[in-house]
Design an enzyme around this catalytic site. Sequence first.
Site, PDB file in Angstrom:
ATOM      1  N   GLY A  42       0.822  -1.198   0.000  1.00  0.00           N
ATOM      2  CA  GLY A  42       0.000   0.000   0.000  1.00  0.00           C
ATOM      3  C   GLY A  42       0.857   1.249   0.000  1.00  0.00           C
ATOM      4  O   GLY A  42       0.351   2.354   0.156  1.00  0.00           O
TER       5      GLY A  42
ATOM      6  N   GLU B 216       4.989  -6.859   1.140  1.00  0.00           N
ATOM      7  CA  GLU B 216       4.943  -7.340  -0.239  1.00  0.00           C
ATOM      8  C   GLU B 216       4.649  -6.190  -1.206  1.00  0.00           C
ATOM      9  O   GLU B 216       3.580  -6.140  -1.805  1.00  0.00           O
ATOM     10  CB  GLU B 216       3.921  -8.461  -0.370  1.00  0.00           C
ATOM     11  CG  GLU B 216       2.658  -8.158   0.405  1.00  0.00           C
ATOM     12  CD  GLU B 216       1.725  -9.330   0.550  1.00  0.00           C
ATOM     13  OE1 GLU B 216       2.211 -10.441   0.807  1.00  0.00           O
ATOM     14  OE2 GLU B 216       0.519  -9.115   0.383  1.00  0.00           O
ATOM     15  N   PRO B 217       5.601  -5.301  -1.359  1.00  0.00           N
ATOM     16  CA  PRO B 217       5.378  -4.155  -2.245  1.00  0.00           C
ATOM     17  C   PRO B 217       5.556  -4.520  -3.710  1.00  0.00           C
ATOM     18  O   PRO B 217       6.418  -5.321  -4.065  1.00  0.00           O
ATOM     19  CB  PRO B 217       6.473  -3.171  -1.812  1.00  0.00           C
ATOM     20  CG  PRO B 217       7.560  -4.029  -1.251  1.00  0.00           C
ATOM     21  CD  PRO B 217       6.927  -5.284  -0.733  1.00  0.00           C
TER      22      PRO B 217
ATOM     23  N   ARG C  20      -3.818   1.968 -17.334  1.00  0.00           N
ATOM     24  CA  ARG C  20      -4.024   2.615 -16.031  1.00  0.00           C
ATOM     25  C   ARG C  20      -4.720   3.976 -16.104  1.00  0.00           C
ATOM     26  O   ARG C  20      -5.608   4.245 -15.291  1.00  0.00           O
ATOM     27  CB  ARG C  20      -2.691   2.751 -15.289  1.00  0.00           C
ATOM     28  CG  ARG C  20      -2.135   1.425 -14.773  1.00  0.00           C
ATOM     29  CD  ARG C  20      -0.798   1.626 -14.069  1.00  0.00           C
ATOM     30  NE  ARG C  20      -0.834   2.791 -13.205  1.00  0.00           N
ATOM     31  CZ  ARG C  20      -1.321   2.803 -11.981  1.00  0.00           C
ATOM     32  NH1 ARG C  20      -1.770   1.686 -11.451  1.00  0.00           N
ATOM     33  NH2 ARG C  20      -1.338   3.903 -11.269  1.00  0.00           N
TER      34      ARG C  20
ATOM     35  N   TYR D 160      -7.978   3.509 -13.992  1.00  0.00           N
ATOM     36  CA  TYR D 160      -7.885   4.076 -12.644  1.00  0.00           C
ATOM     37  C   TYR D 160      -7.810   5.597 -12.625  1.00  0.00           C
ATOM     38  O   TYR D 160      -7.698   6.196 -11.563  1.00  0.00           O
ATOM     39  CB  TYR D 160      -6.623   3.554 -11.935  1.00  0.00           C
ATOM     40  CG  TYR D 160      -6.574   2.067 -11.706  1.00  0.00           C
ATOM     41  CD1 TYR D 160      -7.646   1.398 -11.108  1.00  0.00           C
ATOM     42  CD2 TYR D 160      -5.456   1.323 -12.061  1.00  0.00           C
ATOM     43  CE1 TYR D 160      -7.590   0.036 -10.884  1.00  0.00           C
ATOM     44  CE2 TYR D 160      -5.395  -0.042 -11.836  1.00  0.00           C
ATOM     45  CZ  TYR D 160      -6.467  -0.679 -11.252  1.00  0.00           C
ATOM     46  OH  TYR D 160      -6.408  -2.019 -11.018  1.00  0.00           O
TER      47      TYR D 160
ATOM     48  N   CYS E 271      -9.430   1.853 -31.654  1.00  0.00           N
ATOM     49  CA  CYS E 271     -10.769   2.306 -32.032  1.00  0.00           C
ATOM     50  C   CYS E 271     -11.687   2.248 -30.828  1.00  0.00           C
ATOM     51  O   CYS E 271     -12.525   1.352 -30.681  1.00  0.00           O
ATOM     52  CB  CYS E 271     -11.294   1.479 -33.192  1.00  0.00           C
ATOM     53  SG  CYS E 271     -10.380   1.874 -34.666  1.00  0.00           S
TER      54      CYS E 271
ATOM     55  N   TYR F 243       2.100  -2.392 -13.048  1.00  0.00           N
ATOM     56  CA  TYR F 243       0.745  -2.574 -13.598  1.00  0.00           C
ATOM     57  C   TYR F 243       0.581  -1.908 -14.970  1.00  0.00           C
ATOM     58  O   TYR F 243      -0.465  -1.351 -15.268  1.00  0.00           O
ATOM     59  CB  TYR F 243      -0.317  -2.069 -12.612  1.00  0.00           C
ATOM     60  CG  TYR F 243      -0.125  -2.645 -11.242  1.00  0.00           C
ATOM     61  CD1 TYR F 243      -0.407  -3.995 -11.020  1.00  0.00           C
ATOM     62  CD2 TYR F 243       0.384  -1.891 -10.198  1.00  0.00           C
ATOM     63  CE1 TYR F 243      -0.192  -4.566  -9.773  1.00  0.00           C
ATOM     64  CE2 TYR F 243       0.600  -2.455  -8.953  1.00  0.00           C
ATOM     65  CZ  TYR F 243       0.309  -3.790  -8.744  1.00  0.00           C
ATOM     66  OH  TYR F 243       0.526  -4.347  -7.532  1.00  0.00           O
TER      67      TYR F 243
HETATM   68  C1  LIG Z   1      -1.166  -6.438  -5.573  1.00  0.00           C
HETATM   69  C2  LIG Z   1      -0.766  -6.914  -4.254  1.00  0.00           C
HETATM   70  C3  LIG Z   1       0.333  -6.343  -3.589  1.00  0.00           C
HETATM   71  C4  LIG Z   1       1.138  -5.197  -4.154  1.00  0.00           C
HETATM   72  O1  LIG Z   1       0.489  -3.966  -4.082  1.00  0.00           O
HETATM   73  P1  LIG Z   1       1.243  -2.618  -4.498  1.00  0.00           P
HETATM   74  O2  LIG Z   1       0.253  -1.548  -4.339  1.00  0.00           O
HETATM   75  O3  LIG Z   1       1.681  -2.764  -5.918  1.00  0.00           O
HETATM   76  O4  LIG Z   1       2.417  -2.457  -3.624  1.00  0.00           O
HETATM   77  C5  LIG Z   1       0.671  -6.882  -2.378  1.00  0.00           C
HETATM   78  N1  LIG Z   1      -0.011  -7.911  -1.832  1.00  0.00           N
HETATM   79  C6  LIG Z   1      -1.070  -8.482  -2.438  1.00  0.00           C
HETATM   80  C7  LIG Z   1      -1.787  -9.605  -1.793  1.00  0.00           C
HETATM   81  C8  LIG Z   1      -1.486  -7.991  -3.659  1.00  0.00           C
HETATM   82  O5  LIG Z   1      -2.550  -8.542  -4.246  1.00  0.00           O
END
Ligand SMILES: *Cc1c(COP(=O)(O)O)cnc(C)c1O
Length: 401
Positions: A218, A259-260, A298, A302, A328, A356
Amino acid sequence: MLEKQLLNIAQEFGSPVYVYDSEKITSQYKRLTNAFNKVKHLKINYAAKALSNISVLKLLKGLGSGLDTVSIQEVQLGLAAGFSPETIIYTPNGVSLEEIETAAKLGVQINIDNLSILEQFGTKYPKVPVCIRINPHVMAGGNTNISVGHIDSKFGISIHQIPHILRIVENTKMTINGIHMHTGSDILDIDVFLYASEILFDTAKHFKNLEFLDFGSGFKVPYKEGDIETNIEEFGKKLTKRFNTFCKEYGKELTLAFEPGKFLVSEAGYFLAKVNVVKQTTSTVFAQIDSGFNHLIRPMLYGSQHEIVNISNPKGRERFYSVVGYICETDTFANNRRINEIAEGDILAFKNAGAYCYSMSSNYNSRYRPAEVLWHKEQAQLIRKRETFEDILKNQVEIEL
Ligand SMILES: *Cc1c(COP(=O)(O)O)cnc(C)c1O
């Protein structure tokens, strides 16, 4: 990266093309690990879905990263890139029990996010330790598409269902070795993150055999001027302090995991596309590039604003443009954007194109996916070929009609 270097890459490899700067990925990785250097056991698991090229995965493995995966194919990709199974965490959502069993047999860390699968998996494989993904019900950021920890989100097991989790664990005798949350990709400030962390700590107290706590991701990176960026250093200090206190209370030095995806690779990426047509209409000047939402979705999906630089004319006077594609369909990358004067044939560079972007590309309009290039040690190396017409036809079956 310098504009000149990007321009050379567009000339050498053609357009459109994705370019990733390995130096930036490395410095982001180090920035994160430095911010948490007072944690005894820290684990960064790169979220493969952000940018899943095998060479990028290998780069991250070389830095000491683990891997966060959301499909069995990402698990296989991680193994192919040389990650050992125990450095891969598998965090699927809504997949079949069979897919989770396949992952478990490959030896990766399983993370389960619903009670139904937890009960089935625990009954069948009580000896395989499992991590639990909780939903802390925290609204992080305003965009419900990318905020996944709120009350209506499909992700995670509700913290109100902890009694049910505990009953399953007791009945099946399974081991819970980790607690996980991922509140979304749009954290506005670190206090929200810390608030959600408290919920994770509260949950963790119920489980006696934990090895790690996974705080998901996040982390925000700036896309446009004035964007808030997560203050990693301050966050590191605050969470470290709290985490170390928790470990004392818990009676064990747990691993702190993140987990970035975006944080590690977004700013390392550039998307280079060529302007085919400059089209003056009654209301604007369109710059039409040799791309569309088939390559970079994106902005349309988004509303993300990727900064755009005319690297063919970086010193030219600025004018207002609407940058659109050749699909198109309405495929507006930028509206009314101030860009150095554009001539047909110029190369535009989109920033923040690491996360992404390629991984969400498609063949819509039967166009080829772009090439990918890694800028590593002052050298541009092709890490994915541009598709060809054979790729378009590859899996199509032409029947007699
Ligand atoms: C997509 C995802 C992330 C990575 O999110 P970022 O915003 O790209 O850092 C981490 N953990 C899980 C479970 C995800 O699905």
